[in-house]
Design an enzyme around this catalytic site. Structure first.
Site, short mmCIF file in Angstrom:
data_model
loop_
_atom_site.label_atom_id
_atom_site.label_comp_id
_atom_site.label_asym_id
_atom_site.label_seq_id
_atom_site.Cartn_x
_atom_site.Cartn_y
_atom_site.Cartn_z
N GLU A 39 0.83 -1.21 0.00
CA GLU A 39 0.00 0.00 0.00
C GLU A 39 0.86 1.26 0.00
OE1 GLU A 39 -3.04 0.37 -0.61
OE2 GLU A 39 -3.49 -1.76 -0.72
N GLN A 44 0.74 6.78 -5.53
CA GLN A 44 1.33 7.58 -6.61
C GLN A 44 2.16 6.77 -7.60
OE1 GLN A 44 0.86 10.99 -6.23
NE2 GLN A 44 0.55 11.21 -4.05
N TYR A 84 9.13 9.86 -4.01
CA TYR A 84 8.31 10.19 -2.81
C TYR A 84 8.87 9.46 -1.58
CZ TYR A 84 5.06 11.89 -6.35
OH TYR A 84 4.50 12.54 -7.41
N TYR A 122 -7.15 5.97 4.21
CA TYR A 122 -7.19 4.95 3.16
C TYR A 122 -6.28 3.76 3.51
CZ TYR A 122 -5.90 2.09 -0.62
OH TYR A 122 -5.63 0.95 -1.34
N CYS A 194 -13.02 1.21 -15.74
CA CYS A 194 -13.45 2.61 -15.58
C CYS A 194 -12.21 3.50 -15.65
CB CYS A 194 -14.21 2.76 -14.26
SG CYS A 194 -15.20 4.26 -14.19
N CYS A 201 -17.07 1.54 -21.01
CA CYS A 201 -18.42 1.34 -20.47
C CYS A 201 -19.12 0.13 -21.09
CB CYS A 201 -19.25 2.60 -20.66
SG CYS A 201 -18.51 4.02 -19.82
N CYS A 204 -18.40 -2.83 -19.07
CA CYS A 204 -18.50 -2.64 -17.61
C CYS A 204 -19.61 -3.53 -17.03
CB CYS A 204 -18.78 -1.18 -17.32
SG CYS A 204 -18.96 -0.86 -15.55
S1 SF4 Z 1 -20.41 2.42 -16.94
FE1 SF4 Z 1 -18.80 1.51 -15.72
S2 SF4 Z 1 -16.93 2.08 -16.85
FE2 SF4 Z 1 -18.57 3.43 -17.56
S3 SF4 Z 1 -18.40 5.23 -16.27
FE3 SF4 Z 1 -19.92 3.89 -15.34
S4 SF4 Z 1 -18.76 2.70 -13.83
FE4 SF4 Z 1 -17.27 3.60 -15.24
#
Ligand code: SF4
Length: 336
Positions: A39, A44, A84, A122, A194, A201, A204
């Site tokens: 991690e 970065q 870093y 995080y 994404c 998309c 996705c």
């Molecule tokens: S459909 Fe999936 S890949 Fe497209 S913007 Fe939305 S979450 Fe991202």
């Protein structure tokens, strides 16, 4: 809040991840130390860059105790090239704290992990979820991008309101069990599908839940500060196959760099190179030292053959690799 039921969203995401998730070395372990190392390194830095460093690091410092015992110079040397360097110092400090305060074993307790030096929200959550399978939300760059797009969040994400939105959306989507699997899948979706500029998309697995109108335009961030240009001058001083270096007390604290010059000499540099540093763009000029050049107490002569064992930041390493062969001297910076 996400404009869809979280329970229906999770299954296609997990199915996709089981089929397409990458076999990364830190996904094969549940060792909290190894996961903490990964991690810190992944902040970065790209996965492909991190993998060899991660493997080398675990061979050299296999647990909290060995890292805690190491001196700072050895730690910086093993980190050399990742940049870093505050991350290396923080990881070292965290290992020393685990060795000293909790018997060398990281506790399965989010608050105690978060209390270690240099560990933010995080990283604490990532160790809790990836090492201990805790159902805690995590938000890093990949997940932030996915969540901003899924919810069509058009305001900046790097504000208090933006961060609140992302963390609360991550919490709502989180199942009560199998936190590791869910968080890994969400992160992988950001890394493989994404994508920042061209989200895929059509491939996705959660497209039907996604509210993004113009996904490639998200997430938004506040305007960056303007880049500041800096010029820095350093000396190249050689004497009988030894080179003069100076220990940095500022940007690369603890590492060895070419000696700084207070003023720009009235002659051409041997070498110039540019490198970025935070919001600066720095031009490094290296000048041959004249006979009248006088080393100070922060500087030391090192045999060229010893350079490979010293922590030297990348821009100065590049300068040495360029200049030493011109003197018929070879610098081997192969990692030891
Ligand atoms: S459909 Fe999936 S890949 Fe497209 S913007 Fe939305 S979450 Fe991202």
């Amino acid at each position: 809040m996400p404009p869809f039921p979280a329970s229906r969203f999770r299954q296609p995401l997990i199915t996709w991840f089981r089929r397409h998730g990458r076999d990364l070395p830190w996904r094969r372990t549940r060792d909290p130390y190894a996961i903490l190392v990964s991690e810190f390194m992944l902040q970065q830095t790209q996965v492909a860059t991190v993998v060899p460093y991660y493997e080398h690091w675990l061979a050299r410092f296999p647990d909290f105790a060995s890292l805690a015992r190491a001196d700072e110079s050895a730690v910086l040397h093993a980190w050399q090239g990742l940049g870093y360097y505050a991350r290396a110092r923080n990881l070292h400090a965290a290992a020393q704290s685990v060795a000293k305060n909790v018997g060398g074993v990281l506790p399965n307790d989010l608050a105690k992990i978060a209390a270690l030096p240099g560990i933010g929200r995080y990283t604490a959550g990532a160790v809790a979820t990836f090492a201990f399978d805790q159902a805690v939300p995590i938000v890093e760059a990949n997940i932030a991008r996915v969540l901003a797009r899924l919810t069509n969040w058009e305001k900046p994400i790097d504000t208090a309101a933006g961060r609140d939105h992302l963390w609360s959306t991550a919490s709502v989507l989180l199942p009560k069990k199998n936190g590791r699997l869910h968080n890994s899948a969400l992160m992988e979706l950001g890394a493989l599908i994404c994508l920042p500029r061209r989200p895929l998309c059509a491939q996705c697995p959660v497209q039907k839940f996604c509210a993004a109108v113009e996904p490639a335009a998200l997430p938004r961030k506040r305007a960056k500060p303007r880049q500041v240009l800096l010029h820095e001058s350093h000396a190249f001083a050689l004497r009988r196959e030894r080179i003069l270096l100076e220990q940095s007390h500022a940007r690369w604290r603890g590492m060895w760099i070419l000696p700084r010059l207070a003023a720009v000499p009235p002659r051409s540099p041997l070498l110039q190179l540019d490198f970025p540093f935070t919001h600066h763009r720095i031009t490094l000029s290296v000048f041959a030292a004249t006979r009248s050049f006088l080393p100070n107490e922060k500087q030391r002569w090192f045999p060229i053959a010893q350079l490979a064992e010293l922590p030297v930041p990348s821009p100065h390493r590049r300068a040495l690799e360029e200049l030493l062969p011109r003197q018929n001297l070879c610098s081997t910076f192969a990692r030891t």
